[in-house]
Scaffold this motif. Structure first.
Motif, PDB file in Angstrom:
ATOM      1  N   PHE A 198       0.838  -1.209   0.000  1.00  0.00           N
ATOM      2  CA  PHE A 198       0.000   0.000   0.000  1.00  0.00           C
ATOM      3  C   PHE A 198       0.869   1.254   0.000  1.00  0.00           C
ATOM      4  CE2 PHE A 198      -3.505  -2.396   2.514  1.00  0.00           C
ATOM      5  CZ  PHE A 198      -3.910  -3.024   1.354  1.00  0.00           C
ATOM      6  N   THR A 199       1.855   1.261   0.891  1.00  0.00           N
ATOM      7  CA  THR A 199       2.703   2.442   1.065  1.00  0.00           C
ATOM      8  C   THR A 199       3.508   2.737  -0.193  1.00  0.00           C
ATOM      9  OG1 THR A 199       2.888   1.960   3.428  1.00  0.00           O
ATOM     10  CG2 THR A 199       4.505   3.469   2.474  1.00  0.00           C
ATOM     11  N   VAL A 200       4.178   1.717  -0.700  1.00  0.00           N
ATOM     12  CA  VAL A 200       5.043   1.908  -1.870  1.00  0.00           C
ATOM     13  C   VAL A 200       4.230   2.325  -3.093  1.00  0.00           C
ATOM     14  CG1 VAL A 200       6.614   0.751  -3.463  1.00  0.00           C
ATOM     15  CG2 VAL A 200       6.791   0.308  -1.002  1.00  0.00           C
ATOM     16  N   LEU A 201       3.159   1.608  -3.373  1.00  0.00           N
ATOM     17  CA  LEU A 201       2.362   1.913  -4.560  1.00  0.00           C
ATOM     18  C   LEU A 201       1.680   3.273  -4.463  1.00  0.00           C
ATOM     19  CD1 LEU A 201       0.712  -1.571  -5.250  1.00  0.00           C
ATOM     20  CD2 LEU A 201       2.486  -0.458  -6.590  1.00  0.00           C
ATOM     21  N   SER A 202       1.107   3.584  -3.298  1.00  0.00           N
ATOM     22  CA  SER A 202       0.390   4.852  -3.131  1.00  0.00           C
ATOM     23  C   SER A 202       1.310   6.039  -3.300  1.00  0.00           C
ATOM     24  CB  SER A 202      -0.273   4.909  -1.745  1.00  0.00           C
ATOM     25  OG  SER A 202      -1.220   3.884  -1.596  1.00  0.00           O
ATOM     26  N   LEU A 203       2.429   6.023  -2.606  1.00  0.00           N
ATOM     27  CA  LEU A 203       3.326   7.172  -2.647  1.00  0.00           C
ATOM     28  C   LEU A 203       4.046   7.310  -3.987  1.00  0.00           C
ATOM     29  CD1 LEU A 203       4.772   7.037   0.975  1.00  0.00           C
ATOM     30  CD2 LEU A 203       3.108   8.636   0.045  1.00  0.00           C
ATOM     31  N   LEU A 204       4.425   6.196  -4.587  1.00  0.00           N
ATOM     32  CA  LEU A 204       5.087   6.271  -5.895  1.00  0.00           C
ATOM     33  C   LEU A 204       4.117   6.742  -6.979  1.00  0.00           C
ATOM     34  CD1 LEU A 204       7.384   3.104  -5.970  1.00  0.00           C
ATOM     35  CD2 LEU A 204       8.064   5.487  -5.680  1.00  0.00           C
ATOM     36  N   LEU A 205       2.882   6.265  -6.941  1.00  0.00           N
ATOM     37  CA  LEU A 205       1.903   6.676  -7.945  1.00  0.00           C
ATOM     38  C   LEU A 205       1.585   8.163  -7.845  1.00  0.00           C
ATOM     39  CD1 LEU A 205      -0.739   3.794  -8.159  1.00  0.00           C
ATOM     40  CD2 LEU A 205       0.521   4.797 -10.056  1.00  0.00           C
ATOM     41  N   PHE A 252      -3.446  -2.072  12.573  1.00  0.00           N
ATOM     42  CA  PHE A 252      -2.304  -1.918  11.682  1.00  0.00           C
ATOM     43  C   PHE A 252      -2.707  -1.142  10.424  1.00  0.00           C
ATOM     44  CE2 PHE A 252       1.438  -4.665   9.941  1.00  0.00           C
ATOM     45  CZ  PHE A 252       2.260  -3.554  10.028  1.00  0.00           C
ATOM     46  N   ILE A 253      -3.762  -1.604   9.775  1.00  0.00           N
ATOM     47  CA  ILE A 253      -4.229  -0.969   8.543  1.00  0.00           C
ATOM     48  C   ILE A 253      -4.794   0.420   8.834  1.00  0.00           C
ATOM     49  CG2 ILE A 253      -5.862  -1.138   6.626  1.00  0.00           C
ATOM     50  CD1 ILE A 253      -3.685  -3.174   6.395  1.00  0.00           C
ATOM     51  N   GLY A 254      -5.524   0.549   9.974  1.00  0.00           N
ATOM     52  CA  GLY A 254      -6.170   1.812  10.295  1.00  0.00           C
ATOM     53  C   GLY A 254      -5.204   2.951  10.542  1.00  0.00           C
ATOM     54  N   SER A 255      -4.077   2.672  11.198  1.00  0.00           N
ATOM     55  CA  SER A 255      -3.116   3.735  11.510  1.00  0.00           C
ATOM     56  C   SER A 255      -2.249   4.105  10.308  1.00  0.00           C
ATOM     57  CB  SER A 255      -2.225   3.305  12.676  1.00  0.00           C
ATOM     58  OG  SER A 255      -1.473   2.147  12.336  1.00  0.00           O
ATOM     59  N   LEU A 256      -2.241   3.266   9.286  1.00  0.00           N
ATOM     60  CA  LEU A 256      -1.372   3.504   8.128  1.00  0.00           C
ATOM     61  C   LEU A 256      -1.685   4.827   7.434  1.00  0.00           C
ATOM     62  CD1 LEU A 256       0.761   2.585   6.057  1.00  0.00           C
ATOM     63  CD2 LEU A 256      -1.065   1.364   4.850  1.00  0.00           C
ATOM     64  N   GLY A 257      -2.980   5.112   7.225  1.00  0.00           N
ATOM     65  CA  GLY A 257      -3.353   6.324   6.492  1.00  0.00           C
ATOM     66  C   GLY A 257      -2.856   7.585   7.158  1.00  0.00           C
ATOM     67  N   ALA A 258      -3.074   7.687   8.481  1.00  0.00           N
ATOM     68  CA  ALA A 258      -2.644   8.877   9.208  1.00  0.00           C
ATOM     69  C   ALA A 258      -1.120   8.992   9.224  1.00  0.00           C
ATOM     70  CB  ALA A 258      -3.180   8.829  10.632  1.00  0.00           C
ATOM     71  N   VAL A 259      -0.440   7.875   9.429  1.00  0.00           N
ATOM     72  CA  VAL A 259       1.029   7.886   9.448  1.00  0.00           C
ATOM     73  C   VAL A 259       1.579   8.295   8.078  1.00  0.00           C
ATOM     74  CG1 VAL A 259       3.074   6.423   9.657  1.00  0.00           C
ATOM     75  CG2 VAL A 259       1.219   6.219  11.318  1.00  0.00           C
ATOM     76  N   MET A 260       0.976   7.776   7.015  1.00  0.00           N
ATOM     77  CA  MET A 260       1.419   8.118   5.668  1.00  0.00           C
ATOM     78  C   MET A 260       1.242   9.609   5.387  1.00  0.00           C
ATOM     79  SD  MET A 260       0.125   6.566   2.008  1.00  0.00           S
ATOM     80  CE  MET A 260       0.146   4.883   2.628  1.00  0.00           C
ATOM     81  N   ASP A 261       0.118  10.156   5.862  1.00  0.00           N
ATOM     82  CA  ASP A 261      -0.149  11.585   5.673  1.00  0.00           C
ATOM     83  C   ASP A 261       0.914  12.431   6.362  1.00  0.00           C
ATOM     84  OD1 ASP A 261      -1.323  13.948   4.999  1.00  0.00           O
ATOM     85  OD2 ASP A 261      -3.083  13.728   6.273  1.00  0.00           O
ATOM     86  N   LEU A 310      -7.939  11.278  13.730  1.00  0.00           N
ATOM     87  CA  LEU A 310      -7.955   9.835  13.939  1.00  0.00           C
ATOM     88  C   LEU A 310      -8.924   9.456  15.061  1.00  0.00           C
ATOM     89  CD1 LEU A 310      -6.350   7.560  12.551  1.00  0.00           C
ATOM     90  CD2 LEU A 310      -4.819   7.561  14.510  1.00  0.00           C
ATOM     91  N   PHE A 311      -8.901  10.234  16.145  1.00  0.00           N
ATOM     92  CA  PHE A 311      -9.781   9.959  17.287  1.00  0.00           C
ATOM     93  C   PHE A 311     -11.253  10.061  16.885  1.00  0.00           C
ATOM     94  CE2 PHE A 311     -12.269  11.613  20.884  1.00  0.00           C
ATOM     95  CZ  PHE A 311     -12.094  10.582  21.791  1.00  0.00           C
ATOM     96  N   PHE A 312     -11.616  11.151  16.213  1.00  0.00           N
ATOM     97  CA  PHE A 312     -13.004  11.345  15.827  1.00  0.00           C
ATOM     98  C   PHE A 312     -13.451  10.328  14.773  1.00  0.00           C
ATOM     99  CE2 PHE A 312     -12.240  15.873  17.234  1.00  0.00           C
ATOM    100  CZ  PHE A 312     -13.000  15.759  18.382  1.00  0.00           C
ATOM    101  N   ALA A 313     -12.536   9.932  13.892  1.00  0.00           N
ATOM    102  CA  ALA A 313     -12.886   8.943  12.865  1.00  0.00           C
ATOM    103  C   ALA A 313     -13.264   7.607  13.494  1.00  0.00           C
ATOM    104  CB  ALA A 313     -11.716   8.759  11.898  1.00  0.00           C
ATOM    105  N   TYR A 314     -12.547   7.206  14.540  1.00  0.00           N
ATOM    106  CA  TYR A 314     -12.861   5.943  15.209  1.00  0.00           C
ATOM    107  C   TYR A 314     -14.095   6.060  16.101  1.00  0.00           C
ATOM    108  CZ  TYR A 314      -8.514   3.650  13.787  1.00  0.00           C
ATOM    109  OH  TYR A 314      -7.503   3.064  13.064  1.00  0.00           O
ATOM    110  N   ILE A 315     -14.189   7.155  16.854  1.00  0.00           N
ATOM    111  CA  ILE A 315     -15.262   7.289  17.829  1.00  0.00           C
ATOM    112  C   ILE A 315     -16.614   7.501  17.166  1.00  0.00           C
ATOM    113  CG2 ILE A 315     -16.117   8.662  19.773  1.00  0.00           C
ATOM    114  CD1 ILE A 315     -13.647   6.898  20.343  1.00  0.00           C
ATOM    115  N   SER A 316     -16.642   8.186  16.025  1.00  0.00           N
ATOM    116  CA  SER A 316     -17.908   8.548  15.392  1.00  0.00           C
ATOM    117  C   SER A 316     -18.767   7.329  15.062  1.00  0.00           C
ATOM    118  CB  SER A 316     -17.652   9.352  14.113  1.00  0.00           C
ATOM    119  OG  SER A 316     -16.885   8.591  13.187  1.00  0.00           O
ATOM    120  N   GLY A 317     -18.142   6.213  14.725  1.00  0.00           N
ATOM    121  CA  GLY A 317     -18.900   5.015  14.391  1.00  0.00           C
ATOM    122  C   GLY A 317     -19.639   4.406  15.572  1.00  0.00           C
TER     123      GLY A 317
END
Length: 379
Positions: A195-202, A261-270, A313-320
């Motif tokens: 995910f990381t390699v493909l997303s950032l390279l693209l 693992f998957i959930g924290s990836l987006g925020a870390v990548m940003d 990240l906090f609001f994204a998880y709690i809102s559900g």
């Protein structure tokens, strides 16, 4: 009209070609989703007539009031052996709409036909769920057009990256479900790297800025996972309520860790790409900028984005969990019990993601400075 003509004249042939392709995809996909009934195995019925029946007022043990309505529906079968026939359906819905919904003329429903019963010459059946693909498609196209309008080429690459990641995730989960003996964490670890390699390279291309962001993202994500696992091991997972996963036939902890693992990836990548882009931007403006100035500026940037990203990240998880919180509290459940039952896993995910965000700031800073120094040495 004149404005549209002027914009059209300013476009290059390449732009006209790509806009035409996108428009063709839009029109063809909308046409398809409105006429794709034959591609479904389950019977689909379109509501053509509704008669509202009696309504009943309900009061539960905690004095919560609601009203129950009954709809008598006539719908037309759109596919299968009974295509073109009418079917009679009954729908009960509450004013609160907690576990049901009101249907309207034009709604398309998946139905279960009772072939043993008929009303005159019409069929009788039960409603299973709503056919929602047309609404999902329209929302998806709004998202795509927004990305293209704001991001232009980068927006298109983001869409491609998102589609590729969705396919990869689906394939990874399929491998896990159909292969015994393979840990979900190992599958997710490989997926995170892809995910990381493909997303950032693209999106950002092959350059030092992207390489720095890739390294920082992977280090930040894996460090976050390691710290979370260590804390869970030291505390024996006390306070984590896995009740919401009780329907799973897979190990709860493994599934939880994989989702974390998957959930924290987006925020870390940003955070990683923000740090990398900012520091490389400073370097490109002044090739002689000292490393100390880069560190100072990088840490200031990191402090600015740290709070907002953690809150996101906090609001994204709690809102559900808000609907379940309201349901528990409305039924007089104790506040502490309600919060522990519904928020323990979400708070743990938010904290793990927050750790990843905070750790990625210094990791991204020093990783980017390393690539800046390497680029500076080649000049």
């Amino acid at each position: 009209m004149k404005v549209i003509v002027k914009l059209f004249k300013k476009m290059t042939y390449k732009q006209i070609f790509w806009y035409s392709i996108i428009l063709l995809f839009f029109v063809s996909s909308v046409f398809f989703v409105y006429h794709n009934h034959s591609f479904y195995e389950r019977p689909i019925a379109e509501v053509i007539e509704i008669e509202l029946g009696d309504s009943t007022e309900l009061i539960d043990l905690h004095e919560n009031k609601d009203r129950l309505f009954t709809q008598r529906i006539i719908a037309e079968i759109k596919n299968g052996d009974h295509k073109g026939q009418l079917i009679h359906l009954t729908n009960e819905y509450s004013k609160s709409g907690a576990y049901d919904q009101e249907y309207h003329v034009g709604n398309e429903l998946f139905v279960l036909i009772d072939t043993k019963k008929k009303e005159n010459t019409d069929l009788i059946g039960d409603i299973m769920e709503v056919k929602r693909d047309k609404y999902i498609l329209l929302v998806a196209w709004v998202f795509i057009f927004t990305l293209l309008f704001v991001g232009k080429k980068q927006g298109l690459l983001s869409i491609i990256s998102l589609a590729v990641n969705a396919v990869l995730l689906s394939y990874a989960l399929d491998v896990y479900l159909n292969t015994s003996g393979i840990s979900l964490l190992w599958i997710c670890s490989i997926s995170v790297i892809l995910f990381t390699v493909l997303s950032l390279l693209l999106v950002n291309g092959f350059n030092e800025k992207t390489y720095a962001a890739i390294v920082a993202t992977l280090l930040g994500t894996f460090v976050s996972l390691f710290i979370t696992y260590l804390v869970m091991w030291l505390t024996a997972e006390k306070g984590l309520r896995y009740e919401e996963m009780q329907f799973l036939t897979r190990p709860y902890k493994e599934v939880f860790m994989a989702g974390l693992f998957i959930g924290s990836l987006g925020a870390v990548m940003d955070v990683a790409i923000t740090m990398s882009s900012s520091i490389f931007g400073l370097y490109e403006k002044d090739h002689n900028i000292p490393v100390k100035a880069l560190k100072t500026s990088g840490m200031e940037i990191g402090k600015d984005i740290m709070g907002t990203m953690t809150n996101i990240l906090f609001f994204a998880y709690i809102s559900g969990s808000i609907p379940m919180l309201i349901l528990y509290l409305k039924n007089n459940s104790p506040l502490i019990f309600t919060l522990s039952m519904n928020l323990s896993l979400e708070v743990a995910r938010a904290l793990a993601g927050g750790i990843g965000i905070v750790m990625t700031i210094p990791i991204g800073l020093y990783t980017t400075i390393f690539f800046v120094n390497r680029k500076r040495a080649r000049r």
